[in-house]
Design a protein around this motif. Structure first.
Motif: not given
Length: 161
Positions: A103-117
């Motif tokens: 009944x729990x939920x897996x979540x996968x969040x990706x954020x792409x496209x940063x110019x600076x680390x």
């Protein structure tokens, strides 16, 4: 370009987790890290719709993030652009949700496209801090809203379909 991915498990049902990302009255409670708060949030949560969120510190300093919802798959995934209003740097957020057997939920969040680390690391930290708040909001969300509010939010969701 710099990217990151966060994988986690939230102890709440998939529909509750998805609602926390799409219902403004829930989203504003968790989507600012640490002692920051969301002072304003406007969105049209449909593919092609825009959102604007104003994050505020205790001393009144505000920053605004804006973006466009690119894809919304109910109880499955969200994708949207992300840009701090005072920059031209646009990144893309993709979130995938899946229900676990318990009944729990897996979540996968990706954020792409940063110019600076450095910007990438700061945003990753912010999401992690927000997810701590989200876990508490989901726990509180187990308590139902008054019937009038449930009817209102249901009618708003139906109007957006």
């Amino acid at each position: 370009m710099f990217d990151f991915t966060i994988n986690g498990i939230l102890n709440a049902s998939l529909p509750k987790v998805f609602e926390a990302f799409t219902r403004p009255e829930l989203l504003i409670r968790w989507s600012a890290p640490g002692n920051l708060s969301v002072s304003q949030f406007h969105s049209h949560c449909v593919a092609g719709g825009n959102y604007q969120m104003v994050v505020q510190s205790a001393d009144g300093f505000q920053q605004t993030v804006v973006g466009t919802y690119q894809d919304i798959q109910h109880n499955s995934s969200l994708s949207f652009t992300w840009r701090w209003e005072d920059t031209n740097d646009i990144s893309k957020v993709e979130i995938n949700f899946s229900e676990k057997e318990n009944g729990a939920t897996n979540i996968r969040l990706s954020q792409r496209g940063f110019k600076r680390e450095q910007d990438m690391h700061q945003q990753q930290y912010s999401w992690l801090a927000c997810f701590e708040k989200l876990a508490l909001v989901l726990k509180d969300a187990e308590q139902s809203l008054p019937v009038e509010l449930e009817k209102y939010f249901a009618s708003q969701a139906a109007a957006q379909l």
